[in-house]
Scaffold this active site. Structure first.
Site, PDB file in Angstrom:
ATOM      1  N   GLY A  86      -4.990 -39.322 -29.426  1.00 14.17           N
ATOM      2  CA  GLY A  86      -5.143 -38.983 -30.995  1.00 14.17           C
ATOM      3  C   GLY A  86      -3.843 -38.544 -31.323  1.00 14.17           C
ATOM      4  O   GLY A  86      -3.572 -37.972 -32.700  1.00 14.17           O
ATOM      5  N   TRP A  88      -1.046 -39.880 -32.536  1.00 14.99           N
ATOM      6  CA  TRP A  88      -0.445 -40.437 -33.606  1.00 14.99           C
ATOM      7  C   TRP A  88      -1.000 -40.272 -34.769  1.00 14.99           C
ATOM      8  O   TRP A  88      -0.848 -39.828 -36.025  1.00 14.99           O
ATOM      9  CB  TRP A  88      -0.483 -42.077 -33.472  1.00 14.99           C
ATOM     10  CG  TRP A  88       0.680 -42.714 -32.950  1.00 14.99           C
ATOM     11  CD1 TRP A  88       1.449 -41.921 -31.837  1.00 14.99           C
ATOM     12  CD2 TRP A  88       1.389 -43.882 -32.751  1.00 14.99           C
ATOM     13  NE1 TRP A  88       2.602 -42.760 -31.538  1.00 14.99           N
ATOM     14  CE2 TRP A  88       2.443 -43.988 -31.984  1.00 14.99           C
ATOM     15  CE3 TRP A  88       1.058 -45.256 -33.624  1.00 14.99           C
ATOM     16  CZ2 TRP A  88       3.406 -45.136 -31.902  1.00 14.99           C
ATOM     17  CZ3 TRP A  88       1.825 -46.299 -33.701  1.00 14.99           C
ATOM     18  CH2 TRP A  88       2.916 -46.341 -32.512  1.00 14.99           C
ATOM     19  N   ASP A 104     -11.333 -46.309 -30.832  1.00 15.49           N
ATOM     20  CA  ASP A 104     -10.822 -46.329 -29.546  1.00 15.49           C
ATOM     21  C   ASP A 104     -12.234 -46.722 -28.441  1.00 15.49           C
ATOM     22  O   ASP A 104     -13.158 -46.214 -28.908  1.00 15.49           O
ATOM     23  CB  ASP A 104     -10.086 -45.264 -28.786  1.00 15.49           C
ATOM     24  CG  ASP A 104      -9.342 -45.706 -27.627  1.00 15.49           C
ATOM     25  OD1 ASP A 104      -7.974 -45.790 -27.999  1.00 15.49           O
ATOM     26  OD2 ASP A 104      -9.963 -45.930 -26.563  1.00 15.49           O
ATOM     27  N   ASP A 120     -14.931 -50.894 -30.360  1.00 12.53           N
ATOM     28  CA  ASP A 120     -13.983 -51.854 -29.949  1.00 12.53           C
ATOM     29  C   ASP A 120     -13.496 -52.659 -31.356  1.00 12.53           C
ATOM     30  O   ASP A 120     -14.175 -52.994 -32.179  1.00 12.53           O
ATOM     31  CB  ASP A 120     -14.547 -53.008 -29.075  1.00 12.53           C
ATOM     32  CG  ASP A 120     -13.616 -54.183 -28.686  1.00 12.53           C
ATOM     33  OD1 ASP A 120     -12.348 -54.099 -29.068  1.00 12.53           O
ATOM     34  OD2 ASP A 120     -13.775 -54.798 -27.767  1.00 12.53           O
ATOM     35  N   ASP A 144      -0.657 -48.369 -31.062  1.00 14.36           N
ATOM     36  CA  ASP A 144       0.112 -47.793 -29.975  1.00 14.36           C
ATOM     37  C   ASP A 144      -0.538 -48.346 -28.523  1.00 14.36           C
ATOM     38  O   ASP A 144      -0.166 -47.894 -27.239  1.00 14.36           O
ATOM     39  CB  ASP A 144       0.322 -46.422 -29.665  1.00 14.36           C
ATOM     40  CG  ASP A 144       1.451 -45.904 -28.861  1.00 14.36           C
ATOM     41  OD1 ASP A 144       2.582 -46.840 -28.469  1.00 14.36           O
ATOM     42  OD2 ASP A 144       1.366 -44.879 -28.179  1.00 14.36           O
ATOM     43  N   LYS A 184       3.074 -51.792 -30.543  1.00 13.65           N
ATOM     44  CA  LYS A 184       3.936 -51.622 -29.104  1.00 13.65           C
ATOM     45  C   LYS A 184       4.209 -53.171 -28.753  1.00 13.65           C
ATOM     46  O   LYS A 184       3.272 -53.746 -28.557  1.00 13.65           O
ATOM     47  CB  LYS A 184       3.271 -50.740 -28.141  1.00 13.65           C
ATOM     48  CG  LYS A 184       4.189 -50.698 -26.953  1.00 13.65           C
ATOM     49  CD  LYS A 184       3.224 -49.757 -25.892  1.00 13.65           C
ATOM     50  CE  LYS A 184       3.535 -48.373 -26.417  1.00 13.65           C
ATOM     51  NZ  LYS A 184       2.794 -47.504 -25.336  1.00 13.65           N
TER      52      LYS A 184
END
Length: 237
Positions: A86, A88, A104, A120, A144, A184
């Site tokens: 959490g 970000w 998530d 998902d 991320d 990322k």
């Protein structure tokens, strides 16, 4: 929309001097585990995150990217893919976003101002569900996420690029025109199948390694801005 001013903790934490913490005992830990714990104990970003109430040191990565690329604006709508733990999402709220939804597979303790969904992001109905939660298309989709590493450089590179591709596909379905996307990746160059569609769909695409990203880590971020509707993208209004 108006860009917010720098939020708290946006400056790089000072490195500790002469205060290195050393493990007194291995306590059954592997060499790798001992090295990780030693690094955590002496990491100025970890210390700053704990002192300032951020969920993780990764919060500083987003703050540094936002300071450089102006990604979070007052009133903007944001989707946080792979949001756990959490950090970000916390940054986005502190910097004045209008609405944010995080998704998530892990349960995430609540954060004021954030709607977390346990699920998902690859589920077929998730793009429409998150857009509905936001009240419209997103101004920023951020990821991320990273798969568990295998230690094999090429395998890890392929896996994280594949995950970034899935995040990009999600962004193409949920972003508003002019929106931004962060994901990322790993150093060594993002794969052509990721960068080519990004360059077609966004006005600018850049790689960045924020100072909070450990120097010995190969992680980087791809930052895309200026989303434009293309024949290959799905834009719903």
């Amino acid at each position: 929309m108006t860009k917010t001013t720098k939020g708290p903790g946006s400056k790089t934490p000072a490195a500790p001097r002469g205060l290195e913490v050393r493990l007194r005992t291995a306590r059954g830990r592997t060499t790798t585990q001992q090295g990780w714990l030693q690094r955590q104990l002496n990491d100025p970003y970890v210390r700053a995150a704990q002192a300032q109430g951020w969920r993780s040191r990764a919060a500083f990565k987003l703050m540094e990217l936002d300071d450089r690329y102006s990604l979070i604006h007052r009133g903007s709508r944001i989707i946080d893919l792979g949001a756990a733990p959490g950090g970000w999402s916390q940054v986005a709220v502190k910097r004045g976003c209008g609405a944010i939804v995080g998704v998530d597979l892990l349960e995430i303790p609540s954060v004021t101002g954030v709607r977390f969904i346990h699920g998902d992001f690859m589920d077929p109905d998730m793009p429409d569900r998150l857009r509905a939660e936001l009240g419209g298309p997103a101004d920023l989709v951020m990821s991320d996420m990273a798969p568990n590493t295998t230690g094999h450089t090429m395998t890890d590179h392929v896996r994280i690029v594949a995950l970034a591709e899935l995040a990009l596909d999600f962004a193409l379905q949920t972003l508003a025109p002019g929106g931004s996307f962060i994901a990322k990746v790993l150093q060594g160059g993002s794969e052509k199948q990721l960068l080519d569609p990004m360059k077609r769909a966004f006005a600018s695409v850049r790689h960045a390694k924020p100072p909070a990203s450990r120097k010995d880590s190969s992680e980087m971020y791809v930052v895309a801005k200026g989303f434009r509707h293309t024949p290959g993208s799905v834009v719903r209004t």
